[in-house]
Design a protein around this motif. Structure first.
Motif, PDB file in Angstrom:
ATOM      1  N   LYS A 131       0.851  -1.191   0.000  1.00 37.07           N
ATOM      2  CA  LYS A 131       0.000   0.000   0.000  1.00 37.07           C
ATOM      3  C   LYS A 131       0.883   1.236   0.000  1.00 37.07           C
ATOM      4  O   LYS A 131       2.083   1.157   0.328  1.00 37.07           O
ATOM      5  N   PRO A 132       0.329   2.385  -0.359  1.00 38.31           N
ATOM      6  CA  PRO A 132       1.124   3.608  -0.325  1.00 38.31           C
ATOM      7  C   PRO A 132       1.761   3.833   1.052  1.00 38.31           C
ATOM      8  O   PRO A 132       1.124   3.622   2.093  1.00 38.31           O
ATOM      9  N   GLY A 133       3.019   4.205   1.029  1.00 39.14           N
ATOM     10  CA  GLY A 133       3.769   4.422   2.262  1.00 39.14           C
ATOM     11  C   GLY A 133       4.655   3.275   2.658  1.00 39.14           C
ATOM     12  O   GLY A 133       5.586   3.439   3.455  1.00 39.14           O
ATOM     13  N   ASP A 134       4.395   2.067   2.114  1.00 38.36           N
ATOM     14  CA  ASP A 134       5.240   0.921   2.428  1.00 38.36           C
ATOM     15  C   ASP A 134       6.621   1.080   1.791  1.00 38.36           C
ATOM     16  O   ASP A 134       6.746   1.472   0.631  1.00 38.36           O
ATOM     17  N   HIS A 135       7.666   0.761   2.565  1.00 41.19           N
ATOM     18  CA  HIS A 135       9.022   0.674   2.002  1.00 41.19           C
ATOM     19  C   HIS A 135       9.189  -0.763   1.529  1.00 41.19           C
ATOM     20  O   HIS A 135       8.981  -1.700   2.299  1.00 41.19           O
ATOM     21  N   VAL A 136       9.544  -0.936   0.266  1.00 42.45           N
ATOM     22  CA  VAL A 136       9.583  -2.270  -0.320  1.00 42.45           C
ATOM     23  C   VAL A 136      10.939  -2.540  -0.960  1.00 42.45           C
ATOM     24  O   VAL A 136      11.674  -1.625  -1.335  1.00 42.45           O
ATOM     25  N   ILE A 137      11.255  -3.816  -1.061  1.00 35.67           N
ATOM     26  CA  ILE A 137      12.455  -4.273  -1.755  1.00 35.67           C
ATOM     27  C   ILE A 137      12.004  -5.138  -2.927  1.00 35.67           C
ATOM     28  O   ILE A 137      11.032  -5.896  -2.810  1.00 35.67           O
ATOM     29  N   ALA A 138      12.713  -5.001  -4.049  1.00 31.79           N
ATOM     30  CA  ALA A 138      12.323  -5.720  -5.269  1.00 31.79           C
ATOM     31  C   ALA A 138      13.431  -6.679  -5.680  1.00 31.79           C
ATOM     32  O   ALA A 138      14.588  -6.282  -5.771  1.00 31.79           O
ATOM     33  N   PRO A 139      13.108  -7.934  -5.962  1.00 31.57           N
ATOM     34  CA  PRO A 139      14.081  -8.818  -6.598  1.00 31.57           C
ATOM     35  C   PRO A 139      14.357  -8.318  -8.011  1.00 31.57           C
ATOM     36  O   PRO A 139      13.611  -7.500  -8.553  1.00 31.57           O
ATOM     37  N   PHE A 140      15.405  -8.835  -8.642  1.00 30.24           N
ATOM     38  CA  PHE A 140      15.818  -8.261  -9.919  1.00 30.24           C
ATOM     39  C   PHE A 140      14.919  -8.638 -11.094  1.00 30.24           C
ATOM     40  O   PHE A 140      15.100  -8.129 -12.204  1.00 30.24           O
TER      41      PHE A 140
ATOM     42  N   VAL B 185       7.545  -6.200   1.496  1.00 38.64           N
ATOM     43  CA  VAL B 185       7.480  -5.041   2.392  1.00 38.64           C
ATOM     44  C   VAL B 185       8.536  -5.164   3.483  1.00 38.64           C
ATOM     45  O   VAL B 185       8.675  -6.216   4.122  1.00 38.64           O
ATOM     46  N   LEU B 186       9.273  -4.077   3.700  1.00 31.51           N
ATOM     47  CA  LEU B 186      10.259  -4.038   4.768  1.00 31.51           C
ATOM     48  C   LEU B 186       9.586  -3.652   6.082  1.00 31.51           C
ATOM     49  O   LEU B 186       8.573  -2.940   6.081  1.00 31.51           O
ATOM     50  N   PRO B 187      10.140  -4.089   7.217  1.00 32.85           N
ATOM     51  CA  PRO B 187       9.549  -3.720   8.509  1.00 32.85           C
ATOM     52  C   PRO B 187       9.517  -2.204   8.687  1.00 32.85           C
ATOM     53  O   PRO B 187      10.484  -1.505   8.360  1.00 32.85           O
ATOM     54  N   SER B 188       8.419  -1.708   9.218  1.00 32.45           N
ATOM     55  CA  SER B 188       8.266  -0.260   9.369  1.00 32.45           C
ATOM     56  C   SER B 188       9.259   0.334  10.360  1.00 32.45           C
ATOM     57  O   SER B 188       9.606   1.514  10.267  1.00 32.45           O
ATOM     58  N   ASP B 189       9.752  -0.479  11.300  1.00 35.92           N
ATOM     59  CA  ASP B 189      10.632   0.079  12.331  1.00 35.92           C
ATOM     60  C   ASP B 189      12.065   0.315  11.855  1.00 35.92           C
ATOM     61  O   ASP B 189      12.894   0.814  12.614  1.00 35.92           O
ATOM     62  N   ILE B 190      12.381  -0.033  10.594  1.00 34.81           N
ATOM     63  CA  ILE B 190      13.729   0.256  10.096  1.00 34.81           C
ATOM     64  C   ILE B 190      13.739   1.476   9.181  1.00 34.81           C
ATOM     65  O   ILE B 190      14.769   1.808   8.597  1.00 34.81           O
ATOM     66  N   ALA B 191      12.607   2.149   9.072  1.00 32.17           N
ATOM     67  CA  ALA B 191      12.540   3.339   8.228  1.00 32.17           C
ATOM     68  C   ALA B 191      13.586   4.352   8.672  1.00 32.17           C
ATOM     69  O   ALA B 191      13.685   4.694   9.858  1.00 32.17           O
ATOM     70  N   GLY B 192      14.394   4.800   7.744  1.00 31.23           N
ATOM     71  CA  GLY B 192      15.411   5.795   8.054  1.00 31.23           C
ATOM     72  C   GLY B 192      16.697   5.236   8.615  1.00 31.23           C
ATOM     73  O   GLY B 192      17.655   5.987   8.818  1.00 31.23           O
ATOM     74  N   ASP B 193      16.757   3.932   8.874  1.00 32.62           N
ATOM     75  CA  ASP B 193      17.986   3.320   9.387  1.00 32.62           C
ATOM     76  C   ASP B 193      18.860   2.945   8.195  1.00 32.62           C
ATOM     77  O   ASP B 193      18.763   1.856   7.648  1.00 32.62           O
ATOM     78  N   GLU B 194      19.731   3.864   7.802  1.00 26.40           N
ATOM     79  CA  GLU B 194      20.497   3.676   6.571  1.00 26.40           C
ATOM     80  C   GLU B 194      21.435   2.474   6.649  1.00 26.40           C
ATOM     81  O   GLU B 194      21.687   1.818   5.641  1.00 26.40           O
ATOM     82  N   ALA B 195      21.963   2.181   7.822  1.00 24.99           N
ATOM     83  CA  ALA B 195      22.863   1.030   7.943  1.00 24.99           C
ATOM     84  C   ALA B 195      22.117  -0.266   7.643  1.00 24.99           C
ATOM     85  O   ALA B 195      22.617  -1.139   6.913  1.00 24.99           O
ATOM     86  N   VAL B 196      20.919  -0.404   8.168  1.00 30.47           N
ATOM     87  CA  VAL B 196      20.131  -1.617   7.926  1.00 30.47           C
ATOM     88  C   VAL B 196      19.671  -1.676   6.474  1.00 30.47           C
ATOM     89  O   VAL B 196      19.725  -2.731   5.829  1.00 30.47           O
ATOM     90  N   LEU B 197      19.235  -0.542   5.940  1.00 27.72           N
ATOM     91  CA  LEU B 197      18.787  -0.523   4.551  1.00 27.72           C
ATOM     92  C   LEU B 197      19.927  -0.891   3.600  1.00 27.72           C
ATOM     93  O   LEU B 197      19.730  -1.609   2.618  1.00 27.72           O
ATOM     94  N   LYS B 198      21.125  -0.407   3.906  1.00 26.27           N
ATOM     95  CA  LYS B 198      22.287  -0.780   3.082  1.00 26.27           C
ATOM     96  C   LYS B 198      22.554  -2.280   3.165  1.00 26.27           C
ATOM     97  O   LYS B 198      22.907  -2.911   2.162  1.00 26.27           O
ATOM     98  N   SER B 199      22.358  -2.857   4.334  1.00 31.81           N
ATOM     99  CA  SER B 199      22.573  -4.299   4.491  1.00 31.81           C
ATOM    100  C   SER B 199      21.523  -5.115   3.752  1.00 31.81           C
ATOM    101  O   SER B 199      21.798  -6.227   3.288  1.00 31.81           O
ATOM    102  N   LEU B 200      20.320  -4.563   3.615  1.00 30.63           N
ATOM    103  CA  LEU B 200      19.247  -5.267   2.919  1.00 30.63           C
ATOM    104  C   LEU B 200      19.348  -5.136   1.405  1.00 30.63           C
ATOM    105  O   LEU B 200      18.922  -6.029   0.671  1.00 30.63           O
TER     106      LEU B 200
END
Length: 349
Positions: free
Chosen positions: A81-90, A137-152
């Motif tokens: 849904k709008p607002g979700d941070h998502v990751i896409a496979p290639f 969908v990525l967990p909402s509690d990692i929003a803005g955590d650049e270190a975790v997002l880089k790891s994902l």
């Protein structure tokens, strides 16, 4: 989204430009519009960058590894849904066909890959086709955590591909594994083998800093030679060869070496995109009952499991992203990877 956005465009060998293109829009009820927050340059992108991939034509979009925030969804989309941070496979896939149900989303007949004639991830936004079968969908509690997002972010491709290599090679608890190649996929294959419980992991490569990183990822032995010398060294280290060998380069020499490094009854997990590979070393494989498995990795099948391992701290593939560039400087990122000044480049729109 209204107006124009920036996107990276392939303009010919060695020429990547950033141009204004029309904003994506919902074209099918299964679409989602996603604002890209993080993207990558892949080692496989270097094939068209070098003019080797003949299917690539000037004007095509680039980038198949990305994450972002959903801004709009089609009427049939239910999982994001709008607002979700998502990751896409290639690749994108419908999630419902026989191959998707088997965990082989890369063979989805309705699917395709990002970039080329489709929207690419090296852009400000993407029309994400088949959103329900593709986006996670990525967990909402990692929003803005650049270190975790880089790891994902490596889970979009290279970490899933390394994992695929390890599974195809039969890596398991207590096993001995060899990784051929010290690019991002090879390094992630080391992580994958360690995660699956390999007791010994040998990496074969040529770049000192990458081999050092491999040891932090779990490599127990490093082989810096090549060709026959590397084969001999690996055989000495493994008492005649390893039961599990991961080929993460994609050329003839790497595949031939992998076969020579495999012990009788072993398996090769090959995931390097083949270029210049004329034939498998079938005589040795036949004579010694060596299996050859692998191919393009169904990353969507692995994403949930690998995401849990990143979030609980079991693995951290983030260090393969050793250079970050803004979208406007994406051409510099390609040049850095082509010259081996960077392992893998993160692109920030």
């Amino acid at each position: 989204m209204v107006g124009d956005m920036k996107a990276a465009i392939y303009n010919g060998p060695g020429a990547i430009g950033v141009e204004d293109v029309p904003d994506p829009r919902i074209e099918a009820p299964t679409d989602a519009l996603v604002r890209v927050t993080h993207a990558c340059i892949c080692g496989s992108d270097l094939w068209f960058y070098r003019g080797v991939a003949s299917a690539w034509k000037p004007g095509m979009r680039t980038g198949h590894e990305w994450m972002g925030i959903v801004e709009e969804v089609g009427s049939d989309v239910t999982s994001v849904k709008p607002g979700d941070h998502v990751i896409a496979p290639f690749v994108f896939s419908d999630g419902t066909c026989e191959f998707c149900r088997e965990g082989l989303q890369t063979s989805c007949e309705a699917g395709g890959a990002w970039g080329g004639d489709n929207d690419g991830g090296q852009a400000e936004a993407v029309r994400a086709q088949l959103a329900d079968g593709t986006l996670v969908v990525l967990p909402s509690d990692i929003a803005g955590d650049e270190a975790v997002l880089k790891s994902l972010l490596p889970l979009t491709d290279v970490m899933g591909t390394g994992h695929h290599a390890a599974l195809a090679a039969g890596v398991g608890p207590g096993s001995t594994a060899v990784v051929v190649g010290d690019g991002a996929v090879g390094l992630c294959a080391v992580l994958a083998a360690a995660r699956l419980g390999a007791e010994r992991v040998v990496i074969v490569g040529h770049h000192e800093e990458r081999l050092k990183l491999a040891t932090t990822f779990g490599a127990t032995d490093v082989v810096g030679s090549s060709g026959d010398a590397a084969v001999e060294e690996v055989r000495d280290l493994t008492d005649g060869g390893a039961a599990s060998v991961m080929e993460c380069v994609g050329n003839q020499d790497a595949l031939d070496s992998a076969a020579e490094m495999a012990r009788p009854g072993g398996a090769i997990g090959f995931v390097g995109v083949p270029h210049g590979v004329e034939a498998a070393p079938i005589r040795r494989m036949f004579s010694h009952n060596i299996a050859l498995r692998g191919g393009v990795a169904p990353v969507r099948a692995y994403l949930p499991e690998l995401m849990r391992s990143v979030l609980d701290g079991t693995i951290d593939p983030g260090p393969v992203l050793d250079l970050t560039v803004p979208l406007d400087d994406v051409a510099e990122g390609y040049a850095a990877m082509d010259s081996r000044e960077a392992i893998k480049v993160m692109v920030r729109p």
